[in-house]
Structure formats: structure tokens, C-alpha cells
Design an enzyme around this catalytic site. Structure first.
Site, PDB file in Angstrom:
ATOM      1  N   HIS A  53       0.805  -1.225   0.000  1.00 43.75           N
ATOM      2  CA  HIS A  53       0.000   0.000   0.000  1.00 43.75           C
ATOM      3  C   HIS A  53       0.841   1.281   0.000  1.00 43.75           C
ATOM      4  O   HIS A  53       0.511   2.256   0.679  1.00 43.75           O
ATOM      5  CB  HIS A  53      -0.955   0.006   1.181  1.00 43.75           C
ATOM      6  CG  HIS A  53      -2.044  -1.019   1.105  1.00 43.75           C
ATOM      7  ND1 HIS A  53      -2.618  -1.398  -0.090  1.00 43.75           N
ATOM      8  CD2 HIS A  53      -2.673  -1.741   2.081  1.00 43.75           C
ATOM      9  CE1 HIS A  53      -3.557  -2.297   0.158  1.00 43.75           C
ATOM     10  NE2 HIS A  53      -3.599  -2.537   1.448  1.00 43.75           N
TER      11      HIS A  53
ATOM     12  N   HIS B 234      -9.273   2.300   1.160  1.00 41.94           N
ATOM     13  CA  HIS B 234      -9.185   1.107   2.005  1.00 41.94           C
ATOM     14  C   HIS B 234     -10.236   1.143   3.117  1.00 41.94           C
ATOM     15  O   HIS B 234      -9.956   0.799   4.274  1.00 41.94           O
ATOM     16  CB  HIS B 234      -7.778   0.983   2.596  1.00 41.94           C
ATOM     17  CG  HIS B 234      -7.371  -0.414   2.929  1.00 41.94           C
ATOM     18  ND1 HIS B 234      -7.730  -1.019   4.112  1.00 41.94           N
ATOM     19  CD2 HIS B 234      -6.651  -1.331   2.242  1.00 41.94           C
ATOM     20  CE1 HIS B 234      -7.215  -2.248   4.148  1.00 41.94           C
ATOM     21  NE2 HIS B 234      -6.563  -2.461   3.024  1.00 41.94           N
TER      22      HIS B 234
ATOM     23  N   GLU C 104     -11.454  -3.441  -2.450  1.00 44.77           N
ATOM     24  CA  GLU C 104     -10.487  -2.480  -2.957  1.00 44.77           C
ATOM     25  C   GLU C 104     -10.362  -2.623  -4.474  1.00 44.77           C
ATOM     26  O   GLU C 104      -9.818  -3.608  -4.980  1.00 44.77           O
ATOM     27  CB  GLU C 104      -9.130  -2.714  -2.301  1.00 44.77           C
ATOM     28  CG  GLU C 104      -9.162  -2.740  -0.782  1.00 44.77           C
ATOM     29  CD  GLU C 104      -7.966  -3.476  -0.202  1.00 44.77           C
ATOM     30  OE1 GLU C 104      -6.824  -3.197  -0.637  1.00 44.77           O
ATOM     31  OE2 GLU C 104      -8.174  -4.354   0.661  1.00 44.77           O
TER      32      GLU C 104
END
Length: 351
Positions: free
Chosen positions: A115, A186, A316
């Protein structure tokens, strides 16, 4: 403590939230519509803080996991609600080839990069511009070499809430050098506004998923869903097959293989008890469904209840994970001077 709320227009309000550890107060924006839906956003990580929608009986509740203690947003190792990047999901061994060389990134998930790394875009303060209408645009500049990535990137995200109960997220980015970009939000959804997500019914419009190694890095193989616990082509309770997988769901479903940016139906989620529904529509080729496997109850929601194991789930939408290391995957490389575009729509309803 929050300052007095300021009305910026009929559909957007702003307040400042003092958070211990932040030099400047958190800038929090609330979008609203005629149905009573309210969406709360913050400049830290261009994040989605809360979403209040009605159930089938008209009762409103927050269908996101939201920290009860504001200071938790500063140590957000669950990536709750933030915009993650520059590259969402994992990059294997925290490196990828570029030109004749190789780019090394910081590892923050074992030996892998997750991420955007420990100081990714989800940790940054984004500049905010409200309106017009029920909308806020966040902007962030990321310097060349930031987080190990090449190129100076200018990223932009607009949240827009419609009177039809659609929350649209429009992402844009430009770079002065070739670099990978794959952004997503997220948020952890819980349509029951409490308890577990195991009784939620999920449909994912995909016939294949990415095979993963032991570190959750794609091997490069696309596998069929037939006779697997990952088959959500027909709506089913999340808890039905979850124990057939070690740890639960944390996989990428392939909806479209070519990288076509046309909007497409990705997934549909329903809580049978409240009747709340969430439809996910996106320009992205697939979705990472994560069943909240690492939530451990160590932090609380706004109502004081613990964020327990599987009390929230993520859907996501983004490009293929580890795409820079797989030439057979749709590319997530952004060329200098070109524009990255991504659109995801969350449609709320109850029945």
C-alpha cells in the site's frame, strides 16, 4: 475537541478536529443529500471516515469502521479508510524493474511492499477544496524518490455524493517520469453498522482470481473459480466457506483482463438483517476482497465496541497487484506527461 462546524454550502460542512500528535487540526468534511445520507471525509490520507445510510426501516447508521479515538488515525496500521498508494496492494520483494535497472522500495509487509509503504499517500495531509455541490477534491504532491518511487507525482481525488445515493471517487494523477500508479480507498464496510460481516451476502462478478504464493504475492497464474471457496459469482454469505481458506479472504478477483477503463459492475454486498446494500462499480480490472482477518479488537469504534476479527471488510478496486513484476498483467505504469484516471462508485440502497 471539534471546533464549531462551518457550512460551506448547502451540501458540505467542515469542522476542525484537534488530534494529539498533529500540529494542525484534522480537516473534516461532511457531504449530505436529501435522503439523509452523510459521508464524512478527512484531509489526512484523503480518507473516508464514515458513511451514514438508512436501513430498510429508515434508521440511519454508520456502515464503515471508524476509530473512536482520533489519535488512532496517526497509527493507522490497518489503513482504515485512507487512500493508499502510490501503488495499492503488494509489490513482491519490494522491488520492480524499470528500464535497464531496478527500483528498490521500503518493505513493510515482511519482505514485501504494501500500500505504498510505511510513508505512503495514506499518511499524508492532502489539500482540500470543497464543492461545487456535495463534493470535496483532495490534492497531494509526491516528490521524485518519495517512498522509493521515481518521478514527481501530482495526485487528485474527488469525492461526490449524489441525490441518488451514489458516492463517486474520481482519481487523477500525473508524473514527470515513468512510474507505477494504482490508487484505491481502504474503507472497511459493515452494512449492519455493528457485529460481524460473516452473514453479509456477497457477489463478485469474476470467473477468475490470481494465484498467490505464501507471501500473498501473485505467481502470475489466473485460476478459475469453479468448485473453490472463492466463487462468489452467485450471491452467498461470506461465512459459508471462509474457514476453507487459511486465515480468510485476502485475494484479488479478476473481473476484466485487458485493463479496459470502462465502468463495470464489480461487486454487490447485502446485509440481510438491515436490508442495506452496497453496489461497487469501477473502471478497474478487479477487486481485492479482504475479510478483516487482522482486526483484533485492540481498537474501538465510535460506539465503544471493539473492531473485532472480521467486523469489517474491504472491497479495494485497483489494478492487478504486483503488476510491475508481471509483464503479462495489465500495466499500471504511468508515462511522463500522461494522466492516470480511475473511477469507483459506491451505490447505497436498502430493501
Amino acid at each position: 475537541m471539534a471546533s464549531v462546524e462551518t457550512s460551506l454550502n448547502s451540501a458540505v460542512a467542515r469542522l476542525q478536529l484537534a488530534v494529539e500528535g498533529l500540529e494542525e487540526p484534522l480537516q473534516v468534511f461532511t457531504l449530505g443529500n436529501c435522503r439523509g445520507t452523510q459521508v464524512q471525509l478527512a484531509d489526512l490520507g484523503a480518507s473516508l471516515l464514515s458513511v451514514h445510510t438508512a436501513d430498510r426501516d429508515g434508521r440511519h447508521g454508520n456502515i464503515l469502521l471508524t476509530y473512536g479515538e482520533p489519535r488512532n488515525w496517526l497509527d493507522n496500521n490497518w489503513f482504515l479508510g485512507v487512500t493508499v498508494g502510490r501503488v495499492a496492494n503488494r509489490i513482491g520483494r519490494a522491488r520492480f524493474p524499470l528500464g535497464e535497472g531496478e527500483v528498490q522500495l521500503p518493505a513493510n509487509d515482511g519482505e514485501n511492499h504494501l500500500h505504498g509503504g510505511p510513508e505512503g499517500l495514506g499518511t499524508r495531509r492532502w489539500a482540500a477544496s470543497p464543492g461545487p455541490g456535495a463534493a470535496v477534491t483532495f490534492r497531494c504532491e509526491s516528490a521524485d524518490g518519495d517512498g522509493g518511487y521515481p518521478g514527481r507525482v501530482e495526485a487528485e481525488l474527488t469525492y461526490r455524493l449524489s441525490e441518488e445515493d451514489e458516492l463517486t471517487l474520481e482519481y487523477r494523477a500525473r508524473s514527470d517520469r515513468r512510474t507505477p500508479i494504482s490508487l484505491t480507498n481502504h474503507a472497511y464496510w459493515n452494512l449492519a453498522a455493528g457485529g460481524s460481516i460473516l452473514d453479509h451476502e456477497l457477489q463478485i462478478n469474476a470467473a477468475q482470481y490470481l494465484e498467490l504464493d505464501s507471501g500473498l504475492i501473485p505467481t502470475g497464474e489466473l485460476l478459475d473459480l469453479d468448485s473453490t471457496p472463492l466463487d462468489f459469482r452467485r450471491r452467498k454469505p461470506i461465512g459459508r466457506d471462509i474457514d476453507r481458506l487459511p486465515g480468510g479472504y485476502d485475494n484479488y478477483w479478476v473481473v476484466e483482463r485487458t485493463g479496459d477503463k470502462a465502468l463495470k459492475s464489480i461487486a454487490s454486498l447485502r446485509d440481510p438483517l438491515s436490508g442495506r446494500c452496497l453496489d461497487v462499480i469501477s473502471s478497474e480490472p478487479g477487486v481485492q476482497f479482504y475479510s478483516g482477518n487482522f482486526l483484533d479488537g485492540s481498537r474501538n469504534r465510535e460506539d465503544g465496541s471493539p473492531m473485532a476479527h472480521r467486523s469489517g471488510l474491504c472491497l479495494e478496486t485497483h489494478g492487478f497487484p504486483d503488476a510491475p513484476n508481471h509483464s503479462e498483467f495489465p500495466s499500471i505504469m504511468l508515462e511522463a506527461g500522461e494522466e492516470y484516471r480511475q473511477t469507483t462508485i459506491y451505490k447505497f440502497s436498502a430493501k
